[in-house]
Scaffold this motif. Sequence first.
Motif, PDB file in Angstrom:
ATOM      1  N   ARG A 208     -29.800  31.243 -15.975  1.00 34.50           N
ATOM      2  CA  ARG A 208     -30.067  30.333 -14.695  1.00 34.50           C
ATOM      3  C   ARG A 208     -29.393  30.571 -13.502  1.00 34.50           C
ATOM      4  O   ARG A 208     -29.991  30.266 -12.516  1.00 34.50           O
ATOM      5  N   MET A 209     -28.474  31.547 -13.475  1.00 37.28           N
ATOM      6  CA  MET A 209     -27.900  31.892 -12.304  1.00 37.28           C
ATOM      7  C   MET A 209     -28.275  32.953 -11.662  1.00 37.28           C
ATOM      8  O   MET A 209     -27.780  33.787 -10.789  1.00 37.28           O
ATOM      9  N   TRP A 210     -29.651  33.513 -12.151  1.00 39.09           N
ATOM     10  CA  TRP A 210     -30.049  34.749 -11.382  1.00 39.09           C
ATOM     11  C   TRP A 210     -30.363  34.738 -10.021  1.00 39.09           C
ATOM     12  O   TRP A 210     -31.038  33.624  -9.723  1.00 39.09           O
ATOM     13  N   ARG A 211     -30.098  35.661  -9.036  1.00 37.76           N
ATOM     14  CA  ARG A 211     -30.216  35.394  -7.905  1.00 37.76           C
ATOM     15  C   ARG A 211     -31.332  36.321  -7.364  1.00 37.76           C
ATOM     16  O   ARG A 211     -32.188  36.303  -6.420  1.00 37.76           O
ATOM     17  N   LYS A 212     -31.414  37.736  -7.795  1.00 35.22           N
ATOM     18  CA  LYS A 212     -31.957  38.919  -7.130  1.00 35.22           C
ATOM     19  C   LYS A 212     -33.520  38.783  -8.001  1.00 35.22           C
ATOM     20  O   LYS A 212     -34.029  38.020  -8.559  1.00 35.22           O
ATOM     21  N   ASN A 213     -34.236  39.841  -7.497  1.00 34.14           N
ATOM     22  CA  ASN A 213     -35.874  39.964  -7.918  1.00 34.14           C
ATOM     23  C   ASN A 213     -35.424  40.990  -9.472  1.00 34.14           C
ATOM     24  O   ASN A 213     -33.991  40.953  -9.745  1.00 34.14           O
ATOM     25  N   LEU A 214     -36.273  41.464 -10.017  1.00 36.00           N
ATOM     26  CA  LEU A 214     -35.865  42.113 -11.290  1.00 36.00           C
ATOM     27  C   LEU A 214     -36.462  43.790 -11.221  1.00 36.00           C
ATOM     28  O   LEU A 214     -36.970  44.212 -12.182  1.00 36.00           O
ATOM     29  N   ARG A 215     -36.109  44.281  -9.966  1.00 41.06           N
ATOM     30  CA  ARG A 215     -36.235  45.811  -9.970  1.00 41.06           C
ATOM     31  C   ARG A 215     -35.344  46.454 -11.155  1.00 41.06           C
ATOM     32  O   ARG A 215     -34.032  45.978 -11.167  1.00 41.06           O
ATOM     33  N   ASP A 216     -35.683  47.382 -11.785  1.00 45.22           N
ATOM     34  CA  ASP A 216     -35.204  48.171 -12.662  1.00 45.22           C
ATOM     35  C   ASP A 216     -34.397  49.392 -11.787  1.00 45.22           C
ATOM     36  O   ASP A 216     -35.074  50.086 -11.333  1.00 45.22           O
ATOM     37  N   ASN A 217     -33.038  49.319 -11.654  1.00 46.24           N
ATOM     38  CA  ASN A 217     -32.228  49.936 -10.777  1.00 46.24           C
ATOM     39  C   ASN A 217     -32.035  51.370 -11.570  1.00 46.24           C
ATOM     40  O   ASN A 217     -31.565  52.382 -10.548  1.00 46.24           O
ATOM     41  N   GLY A 218     -32.451  51.689 -12.604  1.00 46.56           N
ATOM     42  CA  GLY A 218     -32.408  52.843 -13.273  1.00 46.56           C
ATOM     43  C   GLY A 218     -30.984  53.033 -13.858  1.00 46.56           C
ATOM     44  O   GLY A 218     -30.783  54.410 -14.129  1.00 46.56           O
ATOM     45  N   ASP A 219     -30.251  52.468 -13.610  1.00 48.56           N
ATOM     46  CA  ASP A 219     -28.659  52.465 -13.937  1.00 48.56           C
ATOM     47  C   ASP A 219     -28.171  51.460 -14.902  1.00 48.56           C
ATOM     48  O   ASP A 219     -27.010  51.319 -15.248  1.00 48.56           O
ATOM     49  N   GLY A 220     -29.012  50.844 -15.508  1.00 51.16           N
ATOM     50  CA  GLY A 220     -28.591  49.659 -16.267  1.00 51.16           C
ATOM     51  C   GLY A 220     -28.313  48.433 -15.693  1.00 51.16           C
ATOM     52  O   GLY A 220     -28.124  47.208 -16.412  1.00 51.16           O
ATOM     53  N   THR A 221     -28.649  48.174 -14.448  1.00 49.81           N
ATOM     54  CA  THR A 221     -28.660  47.051 -13.583  1.00 49.81           C
ATOM     55  C   THR A 221     -29.867  46.639 -13.253  1.00 49.81           C
ATOM     56  O   THR A 221     -30.833  47.579 -13.366  1.00 49.81           O
ATOM     57  N   LEU A 222     -30.220  45.423 -13.013  1.00 43.72           N
ATOM     58  CA  LEU A 222     -31.533  44.661 -12.598  1.00 43.72           C
ATOM     59  C   LEU A 222     -31.226  44.186 -11.187  1.00 43.72           C
ATOM     60  O   LEU A 222     -30.195  43.478 -10.959  1.00 43.72           O
ATOM     61  N   GLY A 223     -32.326  44.306 -10.478  1.00 44.81           N
ATOM     62  CA  GLY A 223     -32.467  43.457  -9.274  1.00 44.81           C
ATOM     63  C   GLY A 223     -32.155  43.818  -7.860  1.00 44.81           C
ATOM     64  O   GLY A 223     -30.906  44.689  -7.878  1.00 44.81           O
ATOM     65  N   VAL A 224     -32.645  43.619  -6.791  1.00 46.42           N
ATOM     66  CA  VAL A 224     -32.239  43.660  -5.264  1.00 46.42           C
ATOM     67  C   VAL A 224     -32.112  42.381  -4.722  1.00 46.42           C
ATOM     68  O   VAL A 224     -33.105  41.419  -5.105  1.00 46.42           O
ATOM     69  N   ASP A 225     -31.602  42.196  -3.927  1.00 49.42           N
ATOM     70  CA  ASP A 225     -31.463  40.704  -3.091  1.00 49.42           C
ATOM     71  C   ASP A 225     -32.207  40.880  -2.154  1.00 49.42           C
ATOM     72  O   ASP A 225     -32.252  41.712  -1.166  1.00 49.42           O
ATOM     73  N   LEU A 226     -33.282  40.268  -2.262  1.00 49.10           N
ATOM     74  CA  LEU A 226     -34.586  40.216  -1.530  1.00 49.10           C
ATOM     75  C   LEU A 226     -34.262  39.836   0.000  1.00 49.10           C
ATOM     76  O   LEU A 226     -34.941  40.180   0.834  1.00 49.10           O
ATOM     77  N   ASN A 227     -33.279  38.810   0.185  1.00 52.15           N
ATOM     78  CA  ASN A 227     -32.859  38.474   1.576  1.00 52.15           C
ATOM     79  C   ASN A 227     -31.910  39.490   2.355  1.00 52.15           C
ATOM     80  O   ASN A 227     -31.165  39.093   3.106  1.00 52.15           O
ATOM     81  N   ARG A 228     -31.777  40.670   1.588  1.00 53.48           N
ATOM     82  CA  ARG A 228     -31.118  41.669   2.343  1.00 53.48           C
ATOM     83  C   ARG A 228     -32.017  43.046   2.440  1.00 53.48           C
ATOM     84  O   ARG A 228     -31.486  44.136   2.794  1.00 53.48           O
TER      85      ARG A 228
END
Length: 493
Positions: A224-244
């Motif tokens: 419920r608290m997800w902020r970013k999009n769901l890009r697979d960053n390739g290092d086990g993390t997800l997401g880019v802040d679209l408003n940056r």
Amino acid sequence: MKLFLLASLAFLASSSPIPSGGPQSLYSCTVKTQEQADALLHFDVFNHRFGPNAVVDVRTRSATEAAKLKSLLSCTLKNADIYKVPEDLGDANAIQRAAAVDPFFSDYQRYSTIISKLVSWNATYSNVLTYVPSIAVSHQGRNVPAIIITDKSVPSSAKKTIWWNGMMHAREWISPATVMWIANNLLTGSSSDATIASWLKQFQFVITPMNNPDGYEYTFTTDRMWRKNLRDNGDGTLGVDLNRNWDDGHWGQYGTTTTTSDETYCGPSPFSEPETIGTANFISTFPNLYSGIDFHSYSELVLRSWGWTNNDSPNEAILKQLGDGIVSAIYGVHQEQYTSEKAAALYLASGVSDDWMSTKLGMAGFTIELRDTGNYGFQLPNSFIAPVGEEIWGGIKFYIDFLVKNPNIPPQYPTTKKTTTTTVKAATSTTAAVKTTTVATTCAHSKCVSGVALRSSCDACVGKIIAQDSYCGSTSWDSVCVGEVKSICGITC
Ligand SMILES: [Zn+2]
């Protein structure tokens, strides 16, 4: 009664979709120093409010992170479980009021339901509405839709374009609900309200209510608290802040990080994300781009660009007049006190949509942070959809009327650089805002070649030059800046 009580208790004990790892907390922290502000870049700050003794809401995902936070700032526990659904103490009649407008507005709707509503509107209001099913395709294959509301008998070239955007941050559910609410008011009033009919002859309203469909769906299914999009960053993390991620000319410089796990990760490059570049390409095709608003939550703020610098934009006086008027109009509906500020008075940030529309397209750019101020936060109950929609519609009516009466607001591009730097003084803060920037350890490129603006902290000579010629640190490192390596630092390239 007993059944009712049991149902109520079950509701109170329920939890929103929560990622593994157990409860997470929210702390109320006081920011007193630049170092503390910088350190917060690596935390999830729910309501960015920087300035002397600013109090911010900061999320911690573990006891270790909480201990680290408390070692950096003075903090008190505000909420021991941010995923617990809060009790709805809002206006008991508001859900019925919303349903009377359209049952769609009685609750927060999923992506597919919002798409269905756009399709339905397209059939009902085909005389004034154009539905564009896909202006971008997200990482997970979802379409980012748009609608255009205007009087089709007037050619596009004879109208100004206004853009409203929603849902860039996934957990801010009130954003798409409010954008849909004001779109609905334009549509229902198009044939019955002479003022709205007049607006549709003068403007085309380009509305993108769902900028981040992957992240939004993720908040219903997984976190419920997800902020970013769901890009697979390739290092086990997800997401880019679209408003940056918007290419506003200052991408990656302020209020953002290059750490993929951070909530303000700016992405690998400007416009790296399909949601931002697709939307930007679409908006850029319209003629007479005049103004735009990006809707977020929470904090109850009407923010006018610029956000990447404390310097006033050339339109500061008239945009302040407009922002202050929006706040007064919002207050007039339900006596809810929003605040009108320069975006940079909140905190410096770059790669943000409202700066992109102003610095690249010349538009009068705004961000509105909707309710509330932190009581419910992102879990604002659905009983607030109607009150927020109603008060923002009040603000929007003032906003459009102001644009009608002020048809010649100049394009809001950054000021042209002077050819000599002898009269350029160091940039000084005109507000109490604290500048937040990541600490660079190396320069983005050699100071002896032209390129993107450099950070003053990356090199002693670069710092000296930017102190005398702020353009080199805020806009670009051009040939004049390269020449100053010799004239200011005495270094031969
Ligand atoms: Zn937001």
